[in-house]
Scaffold this active site. Structure first.
Site, PDB file in Angstrom:
ATOM      1  N   SER A  59       0.841  -1.195   0.000  1.00  0.00           N
ATOM      2  CA  SER A  59       0.000   0.000   0.000  1.00  0.00           C
ATOM      3  C   SER A  59       0.874   1.243   0.000  1.00  0.00           C
ATOM      4  O   SER A  59       1.964   1.250   0.602  1.00  0.00           O
ATOM      5  CB  SER A  59      -0.913   0.035   1.216  1.00  0.00           C
ATOM      6  N   TYR A  89      -2.563  -0.401  10.214  1.00  0.00           N
ATOM      7  CA  TYR A  89      -2.678  -0.978   8.881  1.00  0.00           C
ATOM      8  C   TYR A  89      -1.399  -0.777   8.075  1.00  0.00           C
ATOM      9  O   TYR A  89      -0.900  -1.718   7.443  1.00  0.00           O
ATOM     10  CB  TYR A  89      -3.856  -0.352   8.149  1.00  0.00           C
TER      11      TYR A  89
END
Length: 254
Positions: free
Chosen positions: A145, A158
């Site tokens: 990500s 995350y």
């Protein structure tokens, strides 16, 4: 399509929606026999039915990848069986995203996010990569990500899991690459199907980028096809940014 994955078999986790679904659909369109894996039988059946209606080959294998080695090994066994005894391509896509301030994250949430986002793909790769080596090769694609490299408020938990997956990509490339298994990662930007007439708050993260918009799931799928195909035979251990320029270009506030 051009049949770039003709004769290949693939397992895609988290394949019942968004990026995972697009990857499964694109792999099948390129000739691969795909196992669509996820928790929802209804959504999995919808994906499989759609692929088959377009002439592709797909099966659904239900799995709750909770981080336990048993769950990952069970998926590996069933997917291998359904695909005729081998998995040529593994896409570690399944993940969860609970945002929140660091001080508000309890231990149960912390453990759950790491279990799903890191432990599950770790043990799934451990179960599948040796068989790829024995079969003479394969390709593993992890999903990272953009926020693994750019600090974003309320995303510490995350983003740290995605940083772990990008690090594992390089470590696994060193471990399995010499044995014929290529391991690479894709780092998407903000990727969501845009709903006409609706503004998603996440869109603001792409303001000022060269693309100037959110990404489409199919754009990540195209990158996955490249990394899964023989066209990337000399590509090992990279994190391919498919993020509209979010991490490569300075975004100037106006």
């Amino acid at each position: 399509m051009t049949g770039r994955l003709e004769g290949k078999t693939a397992l895609v986790t988290g394949a019942t929606s968004n990026i995972g679904r697009a990857i499964a659909e694109e792999f099948a369109a390129e000739g691969a026999h795909v196992v669509v894996s996820g928790r929802s039988g209804q959504r999995g059946s919808e994906v499989v039915d759609g692929i088959r209606s377009r002439g592709g080959r797909a099966e659904f294998v239900q799995a709750d990848l909770d981080g336990s080695p048993e769950a990952s090994r069970a998926l590996a066994r069933e997917a291998t069986s359904v695909l005729g005894g081998r998995i040529d391509i593994l896409v570690n896509n399944a993940g969860i995203y609970p945002g929140g301030d660091t001080s508000a994250i309890d231990e149960k949430t912390f453990d759950q996010v790491y279990a799903v986002n890191v432990k599950a793909p770790f043990f799934l790769t451990a179960a599948i990569a040796p068989a790829m080596v024995e079969a003479g090769g394969g390709a593993i694609i992890n999903l990272g990500s953009w926020i693994a490299r750019l600090g974003v408020r309320r995303a510490a938990l995350y983003s740290s899991t995605k940083g772990a997956m990008e690090t594992l990509t390089r470590a696994w490339a060193a471990e399995f690459g010499p044995e014929g298994v290529r391991v690479n990662a894709i780092s998407p930007g903000v990727v969501l199907e845009k709903v006409p007439g609706e503004v998603n708050p996440a869109e603001a993260n792409m303001n000022g980028t060269p693309a100037g918009r959110m990404g489409r799931p199919q754009e990540i799928a195209h990158a996955a096809v490249y990394l899964a195909s023989d066209e990337s035979a000399f590509v090992h251990g990279i994190v391919l940014d498919v993020d509209g320029g979010r991490t490569a270009v300075a975004v100037i506030a106006r």
